[in-house]
Motif scaffolding. Structure first.
Motif, PDB file in Angstrom:
ATOM      1  N   MET A   1       0.837  -1.194   0.000  1.00 25.94           N
ATOM      2  CA  MET A   1       0.000   0.000   0.000  1.00 25.94           C
ATOM      3  C   MET A   1       0.868   1.238   0.000  1.00 25.94           C
ATOM      4  SD  MET A   1      -2.927  -0.987   2.834  1.00 25.94           S
ATOM      5  CE  MET A   1      -1.697  -1.534   4.034  1.00 25.94           C
ATOM      6  N   ALA A   2       0.584   2.153  -0.868  1.00 28.21           N
ATOM      7  CA  ALA A   2       1.280   3.424  -0.864  1.00 28.21           C
ATOM      8  C   ALA A   2       0.727   4.302   0.239  1.00 28.21           C
ATOM      9  CB  ALA A   2       1.115   4.122  -2.211  1.00 28.21           C
ATOM     10  N   PRO A   3       1.568   5.154   0.863  1.00 25.56           N
ATOM     11  CA  PRO A   3       1.061   6.052   1.899  1.00 25.56           C
ATOM     12  C   PRO A   3      -0.051   6.931   1.346  1.00 25.56           C
ATOM     13  CG  PRO A   3       3.466   6.024   1.880  1.00 25.56           C
ATOM     14  CD  PRO A   3       3.008   5.274   0.666  1.00 25.56           C
ATOM     15  N   PRO A   4      -1.091   7.156   2.148  1.00 25.77           N
ATOM     16  CA  PRO A   4      -2.207   7.974   1.666  1.00 25.77           C
ATOM     17  C   PRO A   4      -1.823   9.437   1.592  1.00 25.77           C
ATOM     18  CG  PRO A   4      -2.509   7.451   3.977  1.00 25.77           C
ATOM     19  CD  PRO A   4      -1.294   6.694   3.519  1.00 25.77           C
ATOM     20  N   THR A   5      -2.533  10.165   0.796  1.00 23.76           N
ATOM     21  CA  THR A   5      -2.364  11.611   0.752  1.00 23.76           C
ATOM     22  C   THR A   5      -3.534  12.253   1.479  1.00 23.76           C
ATOM     23  OG1 THR A   5      -3.556  11.693  -1.342  1.00 23.76           O
ATOM     24  CG2 THR A   5      -1.171  11.512  -1.451  1.00 23.76           C
ATOM     25  N   ASP A   6      -3.468  13.560   1.658  1.00 25.17           N
ATOM     26  CA  ASP A   6      -4.576  14.272   2.270  1.00 25.17           C
ATOM     27  C   ASP A   6      -5.655  14.472   1.220  1.00 25.17           C
ATOM     28  OD1 ASP A   6      -3.266  14.340   4.626  1.00 25.17           O
ATOM     29  OD2 ASP A   6      -2.646  16.425   4.524  1.00 25.17           O
ATOM     30  N   GLN A   7      -6.492  13.437   1.042  1.00 21.81           N
ATOM     31  CA  GLN A   7      -7.468  13.443  -0.045  1.00 21.81           C
ATOM     32  C   GLN A   7      -8.558  14.485   0.156  1.00 21.81           C
ATOM     33  OE1 GLN A   7      -6.732  10.697   1.901  1.00 21.81           O
ATOM     34  NE2 GLN A   7      -6.890   8.831   0.699  1.00 21.81           N
ATOM     35  N   PHE A   8      -8.856  14.796   1.406  1.00 23.59           N
ATOM     36  CA  PHE A   8     -10.046  15.583   1.677  1.00 23.59           C
ATOM     37  C   PHE A   8      -9.710  17.052   1.930  1.00 23.59           C
ATOM     38  CE2 PHE A   8     -11.010  11.198   2.750  1.00 23.59           C
ATOM     39  CZ  PHE A   8     -12.005  10.993   1.824  1.00 23.59           C
ATOM     40  N   ALA A   9      -8.803  17.568   1.136  1.00 22.98           N
ATOM     41  CA  ALA A   9      -8.509  18.998   1.138  1.00 22.98           C
ATOM     42  C   ALA A   9      -8.617  19.496  -0.289  1.00 22.98           C
ATOM     43  CB  ALA A   9      -7.107  19.270   1.677  1.00 22.98           C
ATOM     44  N   SER A  10      -9.100  20.716  -0.449  1.00 21.79           N
ATOM     45  CA  SER A  10      -9.268  21.261  -1.782  1.00 21.79           C
ATOM     46  C   SER A  10      -7.922  21.658  -2.367  1.00 21.79           C
ATOM     47  CB  SER A  10     -10.180  22.491  -1.726  1.00 21.79           C
ATOM     48  OG  SER A  10     -11.447  22.142  -1.238  1.00 21.79           O
ATOM     49  N   ALA A  11      -7.970  22.121  -3.612  1.00 16.21           N
ATOM     50  CA  ALA A  11      -6.788  22.667  -4.251  1.00 16.21           C
ATOM     51  C   ALA A  11      -6.291  23.871  -3.442  1.00 16.21           C
ATOM     52  CB  ALA A  11      -7.133  23.095  -5.672  1.00 16.21           C
ATOM     53  N   PRO A  12      -5.051  24.319  -3.669  1.00 14.97           N
ATOM     54  CA  PRO A  12      -4.502  25.411  -2.876  1.00 14.97           C
ATOM     55  C   PRO A  12      -5.396  26.652  -2.819  1.00 14.97           C
ATOM     56  CG  PRO A  12      -2.787  24.407  -4.197  1.00 14.97           C
ATOM     57  CD  PRO A  12      -4.067  23.765  -4.611  1.00 14.97           C
ATOM     58  N   ASN A  13      -6.168  26.899  -3.853  1.00 21.35           N
ATOM     59  CA  ASN A  13      -7.049  28.064  -3.833  1.00 21.35           C
ATOM     60  C   ASN A  13      -8.495  27.612  -4.029  1.00 21.35           C
ATOM     61  OD1 ASN A  13      -8.238  30.566  -3.924  1.00 21.35           O
ATOM     62  ND2 ASN A  13      -7.580  31.021  -6.033  1.00 21.35           N
ATOM     63  N   PRO A  14      -9.144  27.144  -2.936  1.00 21.85           N
ATOM     64  CA  PRO A  14     -10.502  26.636  -3.089  1.00 21.85           C
ATOM     65  C   PRO A  14     -11.490  27.696  -3.522  1.00 21.85           C
ATOM     66  CG  PRO A  14      -9.931  26.850  -0.758  1.00 21.85           C
ATOM     67  CD  PRO A  14      -8.674  27.079  -1.543  1.00 21.85           C
ATOM     68  N   ASN A  15     -11.200  28.962  -3.254  1.00 20.40           N
ATOM     69  CA  ASN A  15     -12.140  30.022  -3.636  1.00 20.40           C
ATOM     70  C   ASN A  15     -12.306  30.130  -5.153  1.00 20.40           C
ATOM     71  OD1 ASN A  15     -12.618  30.705  -1.003  1.00 20.40           O
ATOM     72  ND2 ASN A  15     -11.053  32.294  -0.932  1.00 20.40           N
ATOM     73  N   ASN A 311       3.585  10.266   7.929  1.00 21.51           N
ATOM     74  CA  ASN A 311       3.951  11.685   7.847  1.00 21.51           C
ATOM     75  C   ASN A 311       2.990  12.624   8.579  1.00 21.51           C
ATOM     76  OD1 ASN A 311       6.309  11.335   6.428  1.00 21.51           O
ATOM     77  ND2 ASN A 311       5.395  11.699   4.412  1.00 21.51           N
ATOM     78  N   THR A 312       2.369  12.138   9.647  1.00 26.18           N
ATOM     79  CA  THR A 312       1.455  12.997  10.407  1.00 26.18           C
ATOM     80  C   THR A 312       1.978  13.359  11.784  1.00 26.18           C
ATOM     81  OG1 THR A 312       0.314  11.113  11.398  1.00 26.18           O
ATOM     82  CG2 THR A 312      -0.557  11.951   9.305  1.00 26.18           C
ATOM     83  N   LYS A 313       3.054  12.729  12.232  1.00 21.70           N
ATOM     84  CA  LYS A 313       3.573  12.860  13.590  1.00 21.70           C
ATOM     85  C   LYS A 313       2.604  12.285  14.630  1.00 21.70           C
ATOM     86  CE  LYS A 313       6.399  16.933  12.546  1.00 21.70           C
ATOM     87  NZ  LYS A 313       6.740  18.344  12.902  1.00 21.70           N
TER      88      LYS A 313
END
Length: 404
Positions: A1-15, A311-313
């Motif tokens: 399994m590859a480490p997960p990413t932060d899937q539930f965050a929008s692009a850098p500029n959600p606006n 990578n979350t500490k």
């Protein structure tokens, strides 16, 4: 399994995804508004509650095994070793007396089971949904999506369509139903709702989980009852219940983030396809639970959670564990293999002890207990791992954070 990413965050500029009207509406967003959040949570159970001793005596009586020493001793052992003290069920003693066809081995009684399942599913499902909507506090006209999950039986018109009508949701709500997925459906459903919420800050997703497992109960083969005692094991472990969540992102000032959804992960355990399963026959739902399920979980859950926390500490020690209590053996396997302290699975064991395994619904009860306990218990951590296990064997996980 590859480490997960932060899937539930929008692009850098959600606006950039918003109109001016949207921006005005969501100006009271929390510090991390790009996360999908659980905004409302509700649970419900049928009225009939039985201790495990009383439930065991009931199934021995209705199936005619009260005077069969092997069956009686098996039920007594399961009642003592299951970690379950009581549970709520639809299929009470009276239901069996009113429907004697449910008492026979391999009888063609699927129609009768449907007739019991349908009103019970609607009653408990609607109640859990109403409680989640009330907990959310928003306008139900703002619900854009409805998802329903149920493993214990099927309906047509499907459960989502029926609930859409009785909940007085708009006819334009996008809806679909998931059937026969299994016990991992609770985490799967929250994850799916969170992914839908990410697509548009206006989306508000209602996910409803209904499991009326007692309607699927089976008896032993009278020709050779000792050949397979698993039907009585399944009957003893499973209870009935419903749960629901409202999920969205960019909460308004009238909404409260209960839990932010930060990561998800899924893993299919190799060489385990026969360990958990079910088949719907003319005589109802027949479930398979092999003895090796806890072993499979023990061998893989530690690595699974390690990668979920990559990578979350965060560590096993400083997150809450909302683990699907599929049975005492499952929880013992998680505790031992992950070297957890007994108190780390206290919420999961409490739900198992008081409700039994309610399938996909159960993890919502665990999350709700953690939410309530956090108000009075300073030892509850901000971060939570939600885990569930189902056919495949499939492992589903979420990394969640309590809202402000």
């Amino acid at each position: 399994m590859a480490p997960p990413t932060d899937q539930f965050a929008s692009a850098p500029n959600p606006n950039s995804l918003w109109t001016e009207t949207d921006q005005a509406k969501y100006h009271e967003a929390p510090a991390d508004p790009s996360r999908s959040c659980v905004l409302g949570l509700g649970t419900a159970n049928p009225e009939t509650g039985l201790s495990m001793e009383d439930f065991g005596n009931m199934i021995l009586d209705i199936y005619g095994y009260q005077d069969v020493p092997l069956a009686k001793s098996f039920v007594e052992r399961v009642a003592k070793a299951s970690g379950i003290k009581k549970k709520q069920v639809v299929a009470s003693y009276q239901v069996y007396k009113d429907n004697p066809c449910l008492q026979g081995f391999n009888e063609s009684n699927l129609g009768e089971r449907f007739r019991i399942y349908e009103p019970a599913t609607m009653e408990t499902g609607q109640l859990a949904a109403e409680r989640a909507l009330s907990d959310w506090g928003g306008d139900r006209d703002d619900i854009t999506h409805l998802i329903t999950y149920s493993t214990s039986m099927l309906l047509s018109p499907s459960l989502d369509l029926r609930l859409l009508r009785v909940l007085n949701l708009k006819p334009t709500v996008k809806h679909f139903s998931v059937s026969l997925l299994g016990c991992h459906g609770g985490v799967n459903g929250i994850r799916t709702a969170a992914e839908i919420a990410q697509a548009d800050p206006n989306n508000r997703v209602l996910a409803v989980f209904v499991e009326i497992n007692s309607v699927a109960a089976q008896t032993l083969n009278p020709a050779n009852p000792s050949a397979d005692l698993s039907p009585f094991l399944v009957n003893m472990l499973f209870g009935d219940g419903s749960g629901a969540v409202v999920v969205g992102k960019h909460p308004t000032k009238k909404e409260t983030s209960i839990l932010e959804v930060h990561r998800s992960q899924t893993y299919l355990i190799p060489d385990s396809s026969t360990s958990i399963g079910a088949i719907l026959l003319e005589s109802g739902m027949h479930t398979t639970l092999e003895k090796n399920v806890p072993l499979h979980v023990a061998q893989h859950v530690g690595g699974f959670v390690t990668e979920l926390l990559h990578n979350t500490k965060l560590s096993f020690a400083n997150v809450n564990w909302a683990c699907h209590p599929g049975g005492k053996g499952i929880l013992d396997a998680v505790e031992k293999s992950c070297k957890l302290k007994p108190e780390q699975l206290q919420s999961s064991r409490h739900i198992l002890g008081n409700y039994g395994n309610m399938g996909a619904t159960t993890v919502l009860f665990v999350l709700d207990k953690l939410r309530r306990d956090k108000k009075v218990d300073s030892t509850i951590h901000p971060w939570t791992t939600a885990l569930s296990f189902g056919p495949g064997i499939t492992v589903e996980g979420l990394l969640m954070k309590f809202g402000s």
